[in-house]
Every structure is written in structure tokens, then in C-alpha cells.
Design an enzyme around this catalytic site. Structure first.
Site, short mmCIF file in Angstrom:
data_model
loop_
_atom_site.label_atom_id
_atom_site.label_comp_id
_atom_site.label_asym_id
_atom_site.label_seq_id
_atom_site.Cartn_x
_atom_site.Cartn_y
_atom_site.Cartn_z
N THR A 40 0.83 -1.20 0.00
CA THR A 40 0.00 0.00 0.00
C THR A 40 0.87 1.25 0.00
OG1 THR A 40 -1.89 -1.05 1.08
CG2 THR A 40 -1.67 1.32 1.36
N HIS A 43 2.08 1.81 -3.44
CA HIS A 43 1.01 2.36 -4.28
C HIS A 43 0.81 3.85 -3.98
CE1 HIS A 43 -0.33 -1.21 -6.32
NE2 HIS A 43 -0.53 -1.87 -5.18
#
Length: 342
Positions: A40, A43
Site C-alpha cells: 500500500t 502504491h
């Protein structure tokens, strides 16, 4: 104090100084001793689709996998004590929605994520709700405790796939979540195959986590590689943790009739699915995202029993000042789990 922050809705992160926080009522201040870099976080650094909701909270310190000792208590903070080693559930609930008032916080509709919607752990001190703190067993050290959150997602995916001893399970994607999935599935007694594309370091880690057949698909494809290793029969369960659209399509084709497919990867675009085939094969698809609260104690207990096996997942330990280098290692898939040590 130094912090790694997302300051604008565009690619990039910034290492900068921020003021030390103070705990609000019901909160505690945690002195971060170890924090893991997650897919995450990569990202967020790349600013891939699906994270636009972060914009309202910017600038925000990222980092949501962590453990540390409680340094201060806010007014009314209960169930914890100064000096206690804790890991922290990063999804904070509102306490006001219908689910929360009905005693079902897992279904809260007003969540804010630590490291996403509010300041996270890639820094020295972070304030968190006392209710989100989970006590760490004395036998576990901070770097292992920091892995509780990602491993809870891995365990949840294995639970959704209903993995049992004697089954054959295919895991797609050898990132930290995929590694945890393969580890838990192997511990459940399943025959586990883990596949990745050019993930040399991560596949080597997988082989240290249990009796796992780790396959590199670089220069070939999934059906060819599986057949070459005597794994061309359909699988009872396929768990996708790659975040790659083609992995969903390829994985469904490897699933037996009546099998279960679990999607644990985060995808930047929709994946086409042949629903007619799904219906005729009577297959089930689950999404695995946030583990129930009860799973955290199961993960901590597993790590206490298998501490040195789990530790094999950690390939890099870096000071906070080198956080951007750790993000890059994860981006290039040259690391298993990168742990920052603020």
C-alpha cells in the site's frame, strides 16, 4: 521529528520534520520501534488509482504496520499502560455509526486508516486510539510484532479459502502478503505452490517458510511452468496476491470445479471475469482486505510459536532516514519485508 509524508495527490513522498504529537482523549502516544513497508505504501508513493480518498487528509505521515511502546496516555485511555509493547490495528472506527453502536466495529462505515487518513508510523511518535492497541506477548520483539497487520490479512485470505490439510493451493504473487498466505496454507497442511515473475529474492524467502513449491514464471507462463513441475491438475483454492489483472484470469483457469478463488491483491483497474464459466464450474470468489479483530491474537500466537520462521520474511532493516530507499526496494521487488527502525 523526521517523518515520511504524502503531501500532494501526485507521485512521490517527502521526508520532512514535523512537530511531536500529543494524544487526544482516548488516545495514546506510541514510540515506534519497528514499522514495515507495505505494498500500500508503494502504491501511495506511485499514486496509483484507488487512493484518491487520501487527498482530504494530506499532508499525512504514511505507515500502518508497526509496533512500539506506549510513551504517553491521553485522558480516558483505558486498557493500556506506559512502557507496554503494542502493535496497532490501523483501521480506526468512528464509534457513532449504526454498526459501532450495535457492537459490531468490524462493520464500521466511518473508518479512517492510520497512515492513510490520519498520521501514521513512519516517524518516531504516533498517536493512536487506545482501543486499537493490541498487547504483544513477552516472547515477541518489535520487528516481528510489526508484521501482525499484514499477516492478519494473509491469515484472513487463507480462512476465506477454507484451506484444509491435503488440499492443493495455488498462491499468485510472492510479496509479503503472498508469502504470509503461502506460510499459513502450508502450516494448515496444504500442498502449496507459490508463483511469481522474476521475484528471485521473495521466492527464495518462500522456500524458508515451509514445504512450499516456489516457481518463477519469468520467460514462460503459468500453465507451462505448472505442468513442468507436475502441477497441472486444478487446485482446490487459488489465492491472488499479485495485484495484476492477468493473475486473476490465469488463476481462475487453474481452479477446480467447486473451488474457491480469493483476491487479496489491490488492482489499479478492473479484471474481466468469465461469469458463465464461473457459474457452470460452481466456483466462489472472495475478496480479502481487512481481517476481523479476533485474527490478530491468532497471528500473534502463531508468531510466538514460529518466530524464527516468520523472521525469514524480513530481508532488510533500515533507519527512517533511508525510508525512500526501502520504498524503492519494495517497488523493485528486491525485498521480502522491509522494516524501518525509527
Amino acid at each position: 521529528m523526521l517523518a515520511l509524508r504524502k503531501t500532494q495527490p501526485a507521485p512521490g513522498l517527502v521526508l520532512t520534520d514535523v512537530p511531536e504529537p500529543s494524544p487526544a482523549p482516548g488516545e495514546v502516544l506510541v514510540a515506534v520501534e519497528a514499522a514495515g513497508i507495505c505494498g500500500t505504501d508503494v502504491h501511495i508513493a506511485d499514486w496509483t488509482a484507488g487512493y484518491e480518498s487520501m487527498t482530504a487528509g494530506m499532508p499525512v505521515t504514511i505507515g500502518h504496520e508497526f509496533a512500539g511502546r506506549i510513551a504517553a496516555l491521553g485522558e480516558g485511555a483505558l486498557g493500556v499502560s506506559v512502557g507496554q509493547l503494542v502493535t496497532v490495528r490501523p483501521s480506526t472506527v468512528c464509534g457513532r455509526c449504526a454498526a459501532c453502536t450495535a457492537g459490531d466495529p468490524d462493520a464500521c462505515t466511518g473508518r479512517r486508516g492510520i497512515g492513510i487518513g490520519r498520521d501514521g508510523a513512519f516517524t518516531r511518535l504516533v498517536r493512536v486510539p487506545a482501543l486499537n492497541c493490541v498487547a504483544v506477548p513477552p516472547s515477541l520483539d518489535p520487528e516481528l510484532a510489526a508484521m501482525t497487520e499484514p499477516l492478519s490479512v494473509s491469515l484472513h485470505a487463507v480462512d476465506l479459502a477454507q484451506v484444509r490439510a491435503g488440499q492443493r493451493v495455488l498462491v499468485l504473487g510472492p510479496g509479503p502478503i503472498g508469502l504470509g498466505i503461502a506460510m499459513f496454507a502450508a502450516a494448515a497442511g496444504a500442498e502449496v505452490v507459490l508463483a511469481g515473475h522474476g521475484d528471485t529474492t521473495r521466492l527464495a524467502v518462500a522456500r524458508m517458510l515451509g514445504p512450499i513449491l516456489a516457481l518463477d514464471l519469468a520467460g514462460t507462463d503459468l500453465p507451462t511452468t505448472l505442468a513442468a513441475h507436475g502441477q497441472d491438475e486444478p487446485f482446490h483454492a487459488v489465492i491472488e496476491a499479485a495485484g495484476v489483472t492477468s493473475a486473476v484470469q490465469d488463476g481462475l483457469l487453474r481452479l477446480r470445479k467447486g473451488g474457491t478463488f480469493v483476491v487479496a491483491g489491490i488492482h489499479a483497474r478492473p479484471a474481466p471475469i468469465d461469469l458463465t464459466r464461473l457459474v457452470r464450474m460452481e466456483q466462489t470468489i472472495h475478496g480479502a482486505y481487512r481481517a476481523p479483530i479476533a485474527d490478530w491474537s491468532r497471528v500473534l500466537a502463531f508468531m510466538a510459536r514460529h518466530a524464527e520462521t516468520v523472521r525469514c520474511m524480513i530481508t532488510h532493516r533500515l533507519p527512517l532516514k533511508d525510508a525512500l530507499a526501502g520504498i524503492e526496494l519494495s517497488h523493485k521487488r528486491e525485498a521480502g519485508k522491509v522494516i524501518l527502525l525509527p
